[in-house]
Design a protein around this motif. Structure first.
Motif: not given
Lengths: 101, 101
Positions: A51-52, A55, A66-68, B3, B6-7, B10, B13, B48-49, B54, B58, B65
């Motif tokens: 994921a990192t 990104m 983004m997660l929508i 990062e 960022s993790l 996420i 969220q 970090a998946a 991810l 999600a 995503m």
DNA sequence: CATCAATGATACCTATACGTATCTTCAGAC
DNA sequence: GTCTGAAGATACGTATAGGTATCATTGATG
């Protein structure tokens, strides 16, 4: 949808963004802090980046991950395709440019 | 932005979405096809998946995503916070509920 | 033709995501 | 108090992402 398809979709999107930006794979790889072979794998959908990493690559190309909420995806898709919208039902199937090499 | 931040973003969220859905970590993990310890690591930002993992997580939470052009991020953010918007400058710093445990 | 840059592709090694098992902690319910 | 479920946390083995190096292919250019 098999996840290899998702990888191809992401990869194709990255490739479009890269070509639009006029960058080489090597340049994007360096901007994202990864090696060229690895970026190539991501762009071709051959490997699932972390994921990192994804990104970092996205940001290097002017994109943001983004997660929508799923019910908002059609609305966001409309935002992403300015010319396709206007009188579209906002739930259009999205023609998908399909730039698959 | 490191990062790890960022993790955490996420993960927070995902946690909000999970609690809103009334699901346990175990249930989400099973829906996403991963183990509970692994889902926990993702939610807490400890690991970090992979991109595919991810995406599966999600989707299990009703999220998708997406890669959004950076100049459209403010517009999308507005879509994501219907009640916060209205008279906001559309470029507001996003208060971030900060549900950090 | 030769040359060079960009990309495709392979191999080997290291770092780490992931699964499984196990234990603990905390909050309710009884 | 006990019991139970959800969550935090650790350890170990396996699968794979990522780095580095190397070679091949393609296209453009002289």
């Amino acid at each position: 949808m098999p996840e290899t398809t998702s990888l191809h979709t992401i990869g194709a999107q990255l490739r479009r963004a890269r070509l639009a930006a006029g960058l080489t794979q090597e340049q994007v790889a360096e901007l994202a802090g990864i090696s060229r072979p690895r970026y190539r794998d991501i762009e071709t959908g051959a490997a699932a980046a972390r994921a990192t990493t994804l990104m970092n690559v996205a940001r290097a190309l002017g994109l943001e991950m983004m997660l929508i909420p799923q019910f908002l995806v059609p609305a966001v898709d409309t935002l992403l395709s300015p010319e396709a919208g206007e009188d579209a039902p906002a739930f259009a199937p999205q023609p998908e440019p399909d730039d698959e090499r």
